[in-house]
Design a protein around this motif. Structure first.
Motif, PDB file in Angstrom:
ATOM      1  N   PRO A 159       0.801  -1.228   0.000  1.00 18.14           N
ATOM      2  CA  PRO A 159       0.000   0.000   0.000  1.00 18.14           C
ATOM      3  C   PRO A 159       0.834   1.278   0.000  1.00 18.14           C
ATOM      4  N   ILE A 160       1.948   1.287   0.725  1.00 16.68           N
ATOM      5  CA  ILE A 160       2.792   2.486   0.747  1.00 16.68           C
ATOM      6  C   ILE A 160       3.362   2.772  -0.640  1.00 16.68           C
ATOM      7  N   TRP A 161       3.819   1.725  -1.334  1.00 14.73           N
ATOM      8  CA  TRP A 161       4.403   1.902  -2.657  1.00 14.73           C
ATOM      9  C   TRP A 161       3.366   2.381  -3.671  1.00 14.73           C
ATOM     10  N   LEU A 162       2.175   1.798  -3.666  1.00 12.45           N
ATOM     11  CA  LEU A 162       1.147   2.192  -4.629  1.00 12.45           C
ATOM     12  C   LEU A 162       0.621   3.597  -4.349  1.00 12.45           C
ATOM     13  N   ARG A 163       0.526   3.963  -3.080  1.00 15.37           N
ATOM     14  CA  ARG A 163       0.072   5.316  -2.754  1.00 15.37           C
ATOM     15  C   ARG A 163       1.111   6.357  -3.145  1.00 15.37           C
ATOM     16  N   LEU A 164       2.386   5.993  -3.079  1.00 10.67           N
ATOM     17  CA  LEU A 164       3.425   6.912  -3.543  1.00 10.67           C
ATOM     18  C   LEU A 164       3.335   7.117  -5.056  1.00 10.67           C
ATOM     19  N   LEU A 165       3.089   6.052  -5.797  1.00  7.27           N
ATOM     20  CA  LEU A 165       2.916   6.182  -7.250  1.00  7.27           C
ATOM     21  C   LEU A 165       1.710   7.055  -7.588  1.00  7.27           C
ATOM     22  N   ALA A 166       0.637   6.882  -6.834  1.00  6.05           N
ATOM     23  CA  ALA A 166      -0.550   7.697  -7.088  1.00  6.05           C
ATOM     24  C   ALA A 166      -0.288   9.168  -6.773  1.00  6.05           C
ATOM     25  N   HIS A 167       0.501   9.441  -5.756  1.00  2.60           N
ATOM     26  CA  HIS A 167       0.787  10.833  -5.405  1.00  2.60           C
ATOM     27  C   HIS A 167       1.661  11.505  -6.456  1.00  2.60           C
ATOM     28  N   GLU A 168       2.652  10.803  -6.980  1.00  5.16           N
ATOM     29  CA  GLU A 168       3.550  11.391  -7.973  1.00  5.16           C
ATOM     30  C   GLU A 168       2.903  11.547  -9.335  1.00  5.16           C
ATOM     31  N   LYS A 169       1.752  10.893  -9.584  1.00  2.77           N
ATOM     32  CA  LYS A 169       0.988  11.017 -10.832  1.00  2.77           C
ATOM     33  C   LYS A 169       1.823  10.628 -12.053  1.00  2.77           C
ATOM     34  N   ILE A 170       2.608   9.580 -11.885  1.00  6.24           N
ATOM     35  CA  ILE A 170       3.422   9.102 -13.002  1.00  6.24           C
ATOM     36  C   ILE A 170       2.589   8.354 -14.026  1.00  6.24           C
ATOM     37  N   MET A 171       1.522   7.702 -13.583  1.00  6.15           N
ATOM     38  CA  MET A 171       0.712   6.893 -14.497  1.00  6.15           C
ATOM     39  C   MET A 171      -0.307   7.710 -15.286  1.00  6.15           C
ATOM     40  N   ASN A 172      -0.327   9.020 -15.143  1.00  6.78           N
ATOM     41  CA  ASN A 172      -1.258   9.842 -15.903  1.00  6.78           C
ATOM     42  C   ASN A 172      -0.867   9.870 -17.381  1.00  6.78           C
ATOM     43  N   ASP A 173      -1.855  10.071 -18.237  1.00  5.15           N
ATOM     44  CA  ASP A 173      -1.601  10.086 -19.680  1.00  5.15           C
ATOM     45  C   ASP A 173      -0.782  11.302 -20.100  1.00  5.15           C
ATOM     46  N   GLU A 174      -0.950  12.406 -19.427  1.00  2.11           N
ATOM     47  CA  GLU A 174      -0.249  13.623 -19.826  1.00  2.11           C
ATOM     48  C   GLU A 174       1.145  13.722 -19.212  1.00  2.11           C
ATOM     49  N   TRP A 175       1.586  12.699 -18.511  1.00  2.00           N
ATOM     50  CA  TRP A 175       2.896  12.755 -17.865  1.00  2.00           C
ATOM     51  C   TRP A 175       4.018  12.928 -18.881  1.00  2.00           C
ATOM     52  N   ALA A 176       4.014  12.151 -19.931  1.00  2.00           N
ATOM     53  CA  ALA A 176       5.105  12.198 -20.917  1.00  2.00           C
ATOM     54  C   ALA A 176       5.166  13.561 -21.602  1.00  2.00           C
ATOM     55  N   ASP A 177       4.028  14.101 -21.995  1.00  2.00           N
ATOM     56  CA  ASP A 177       4.023  15.406 -22.664  1.00  2.00           C
ATOM     57  C   ASP A 177       4.495  16.513 -21.736  1.00  2.00           C
ATOM     58  N   ASN A 178       4.091  16.448 -20.465  1.00  2.00           N
ATOM     59  CA  ASN A 178       4.521  17.476 -19.520  1.00  2.00           C
ATOM     60  C   ASN A 178       6.031  17.456 -19.307  1.00  2.00           C
ATOM     61  N   VAL A 179       6.610  16.273 -19.281  1.00  2.00           N
ATOM     62  CA  VAL A 179       8.056  16.163 -19.095  1.00  2.00           C
ATOM     63  C   VAL A 179       8.794  16.729 -20.304  1.00  2.00           C
ATOM     64  N   ILE A 180       8.305  16.446 -21.505  1.00  2.00           N
ATOM     65  CA  ILE A 180       8.948  16.966 -22.719  1.00  2.00           C
ATOM     66  C   ILE A 180       8.842  18.487 -22.771  1.00  2.00           C
ATOM     67  N   HIS A 181       7.676  19.016 -22.463  1.00  2.00           N
ATOM     68  CA  HIS A 181       7.496  20.473 -22.475  1.00  2.00           C
ATOM     69  C   HIS A 181       8.385  21.151 -21.431  1.00  2.00           C
ATOM     70  N   GLU A 182       8.538  20.523 -20.277  1.00  2.00           N
ATOM     71  CA  GLU A 182       9.384  21.100 -19.239  1.00  2.00           C
ATOM     72  C   GLU A 182      10.843  21.115 -19.667  1.00  2.00           C
ATOM     73  N   SER A 183      11.297  20.080 -20.364  1.00  5.34           N
ATOM     74  CA  SER A 183      12.687  20.057 -20.835  1.00  5.34           C
ATOM     75  C   SER A 183      12.934  21.123 -21.894  1.00  5.34           C
ATOM     76  N   GLU A 184      11.919  21.451 -22.679  1.00  2.00           N
ATOM     77  CA  GLU A 184      12.077  22.488 -23.700  1.00  2.00           C
ATOM     78  C   GLU A 184      11.999  23.890 -23.111  1.00  2.00           C
ATOM     79  N   SER A 185      11.228  24.044 -22.042  1.00  2.00           N
ATOM     80  CA  SER A 185      11.054  25.372 -21.447  1.00  2.00           C
ATOM     81  C   SER A 185      12.223  25.771 -20.563  1.00  2.00           C
ATOM     82  N   GLN A 186      13.106  24.868 -20.227  1.00  2.00           N
ATOM     83  CA  GLN A 186      14.254  25.207 -19.387  1.00  2.00           C
ATOM     84  C   GLN A 186      15.300  26.023 -20.126  1.00  2.00           C
ATOM     85  N   THR A 187      15.257  26.034 -21.450  1.00  2.00           N
ATOM     86  CA  THR A 187      16.208  26.795 -22.253  1.00  2.00           C
ATOM     87  C   THR A 187      15.705  28.221 -22.425  1.00  2.00           C
ATOM     88  N   GLN A 188      16.536  29.203 -22.098  1.00  2.00           N
ATOM     89  CA  GLN A 188      16.163  30.597 -22.229  1.00  2.00           C
ATOM     90  C   GLN A 188      16.510  31.115 -23.618  1.00  2.00           C
TER      91      GLN A 188
END
Length: 651
Positions: free
Chosen positions: A154-183
């Motif tokens: 239960p502790i492990w699954l609740r941690l995964l739910a809190h980090e929201k890694i399994m969401n569908d928009e996770w991959a797109d958000n990570v890519i957009h964040e890597s592109e926005s770090q460049t000034q």
């Protein structure tokens, strides 16, 4: 690439190559591309047929193959079950069908969703396997309660739910964040090389690398150790961060070499996860003690888990046994102090700058021992003055120094004797309290540790049976040489201890006793006068011994920024418990008595903290006790109001 083609990789000399799906072949070990071999994919019948399908006028129509959509909002166990069912039906890694309808459909490249789903699922499953291996080792090797196996899920699954890694928009958000770090303006770049078929961001960086970094930052590999410690804490086990770190460094707790077992259970990486298992699940460095405790508390805070305080009774009993002190006498009083004060430092905190919980446990023990044995200055100097009766005798003969029960000052003598005996034990145990690792015992243990943990999974660059034979011969030679040396040492059994050569068994050798005897024989300037019958010679020798021990103690205190306070004279009964303070002279200086410092440094060594850190913990706990006493006095002296109820007036 056919097996009959005998080629070696130009980088690592590997013989095995794999088809990358883009017409090129790549080494299965280092991933380098073979430059002189290209898969044309041309059928022999169509090659010489002008009307064939590979003519310039003919175009193949690719068939659309539906890809299974990865689940995102379900439990992790359902992900694994779905993946296993797909592998059983298709016989492949779950990315493309294993039996394509024609040649063209087998070369269809993976989609954007295939890549991030494969990397995410493999990383989550790998960390979960690492946590399961650690809990299994804790139960089987260290007698931890099997209750932790039911708590970790239960502790492990609740941690995964809190980090929201399994969401569908996770991959797109990570890519957009890597592109926005460049000034500034972003210069678009086209991917080149062997991984050009993979998805990239606008800066040309590989998306698989970006996703892997995001996963390792949201759920780092040390989270496995933090969760293992957290479930032990919740189940009220006397397991400390020092234990978790020691077992990890020794290789008894799967962490550094866990990637080997992870690859056995999950299999080799698939095409959708082009990252090796060792790179994904092999830690580069270990975690610190303070970071481990704060990370466990941070996980509990994220998932909303209300933590209890540490198991004070079990941890305190363990510390006292390690110090060889009477548990039955100290523990009941220490538990009363603990239950009365209940300091908040006994709860885990995600603050990295706060004192560890084990420091608070040891602080309660130190305060309790100071009260029970009246360690408030001058007791250690009393040991030096009675060196002929207490220091130079063995522990088995200490009963001869018991006070006379019919003496009028029997209680005072009994208290002093208990305090002197306690300080003697602490002083002799101090040099034996060093915590050593199992792999540092001998060369064989260290070599096996390097083979199984440090260099786990490493193999020769190519199959060389001659090299393996030489390694085996050298190992056999080492074993035979060690056996012969051990037999010779068994006959003489001579050893050197602190600069003194001894013959016979090591047991019973006391370096401090030898130093004192050597000082009496060689270091005393009054040796000649003692031979001439001078009665003051023995006293002078004792004074020299006291001065030597005192100078060594002062030197040790100076290294830790402590200042020696001489024994008190004309001690009054009302003085009671002494609270020490610190002053700033460029840096903080701590002025303490010798008996308190001997108690402090031994306890700090057991708790594996710095002596000054241990002293700060004691001062903090004493301040809390003083505040509680002041509030109690205020409440007792406060006058009750006169407007009592009818029941109180009748009473």
């Amino acid at each position: 690439m056919t097996e009959n083609t005998r080629r070696f990789c130009e980088v690592c000399s590997n013989k095995s190559f794999d088809d990358g799906g883009d017409g090129f072949f790549y080494c299965t070990r280092c991933g380098s591309q073979v430059n002189d071999i290209i898969d044309t994919g041309v059928d022999e019948d169509d090659l010489f047929n002008p009307e064939g399908i590979y003519s310039a006028s003919q175009r193949r129509k690719y068939t659309n193959v539906s890809q299974p959509e990865p689940l995102s909002q379900v439990k992790l166990s359902q992900h694994l079950e779905t993946q296993d069912d797909y592998d059983e039906h298709n016989g492949d890694d779950g990315v493309v069908p294993a039996e394509p309808s024609d040649f063209g459909s087998s070369q269809i490249s993976l989609t954007y969703k295939d890549y991030y789903s494969g990397i995410r699922l493999r990383y989550i499953m790998g960390v979960q396997v690492m946590i399961q291996l650690q809990c299994k080792a804790l139960v089987e090797k260290f007698n931890v309660s099997p209750l932790i196996v039911g708590l970790v899920g239960p502790i492990w699954l609740r941690l995964l739910a809190h980090e929201k890694i399994m969401n569908d928009e996770w991959a797109d958000n990570v890519i957009h964040e890597s592109e926005s770090q460049t000034q500034g303006e972003i210069e678009l770049s086209q991917p080149t090389g062997s991984n050009k078929t993979e998805p990239h961001n606008l800066l040309g960086k590989r998306a698989v690398t970006i996703w892997h970094k995001s996963l390792s930052s949201m759920i780092p590999l040390p989270c496995s150790l933090a969760i293992s410690f957290l479930v032990c804490h919740v189940s009220r086990e006397a397991i400390l961060p020092t234990d978790i770190l020691k077992w990890t460094l020794e290789g008894k707790l799967p962490y550094f070499s866990a990637f080997l077992e992870i690859e056995k259970q999950l299999g080799p990486p698939s095409r959708s996860c082009p990252i090796s298992t060792s790179r994904m699940f092999r830690p580069i460095k270990t975690i610190t003690l303070q970071k481990l405790e704060s990370l466990a508390a941070s996980i509990a805070r994220k998932i909303g888990l209300e933590l209890p305080s540490v198991n004070f009774h079990a941890i305190a009993s363990r510390y006292l046994k390690h110090l060889s002190l009477p548990v039955e006498k100290i523990i009941p009083q220490a538990c009363q102090v603990y239950e009365w004060s209940m300091p908040p430092e006994l709860y885990l905190s995600d603050n990295k700058l706060r004192l560890p919980s084990r420091v608070c446990v040891m602080s309660i023990l130190i305060v309790t021992m100071r009260i029970l044995y009246d360690l408030n200055g001058g007791k250690w100097e009393l040991i030096s003055s009675r060196s002929n009766n207490l220091v130079s005798t063995d522990e088995d003969d200490s009963s001869s120094c018991d006070p006379d029960p019919h003496d009028s000052t029997s209680d005072m003598n009994k208290s002093n004797f208990d305090a002197l005996k306690l300080l003697k034990i602490l002083e002799e145990k101090y040099s034996e309290l060093s915590d050593t690792y199992d792999f540092s015992k001998d060369l064989q243990s260290y070599l096996l540790y390097c083979k199984d943990v440090v260099f786990a999974g490493l193999e020769p660059a190519y199959d060389d049976h001659e090299e393996e034979r030489i390694i085996e011969d050298l190992w056999d030679f080492y074993q035979s040489h060690k056996a012969g040396k051990a037999s010779e040492n068994g006959k003489t059994d001579s050893h050197t201890c602190n600069g003194f050569h001894h013959s016979g068994s090591r047991h019973g050798c006391s370096s401090r006793r030898k130093e004192r005897e050597n000082f009496r024989d060689d270091g005393c300037k009054c040796k000649m006068s003692r031979d001439d019958g001078d009665s003051n010679a023995v006293n002078c020798s004792q004074c020299g011994l006291e001065e030597t021990a005192l100078s060594q103690l002062k030197e040790d205190m100076k290294e830790n920024r402590f200042v020696y306070i001489p024994p008190r004279k004309n001690v009054k009964k009302k003085d009671g418990y002494i609270r020490y303070a610190r002053k700033r002279d460029g840096a903080f200086l701590y002025a303490v008595h010798a008996d308190y410092y001997i108690l402090l440094r031994s306890c700090a060594k057991v708790a594996q903290v710095d002596v000054r850190t241990m002293h700060v913990g004691v001062l903090t706990f004493e301040r809390r006790l003083e505040t509680l006493e002041r509030r109690i006095d205020f409440c007792l002296c406060k006058r009750l109001p006169d407007d009592f109820c009818e029941f109180c007036r009748n009473e």
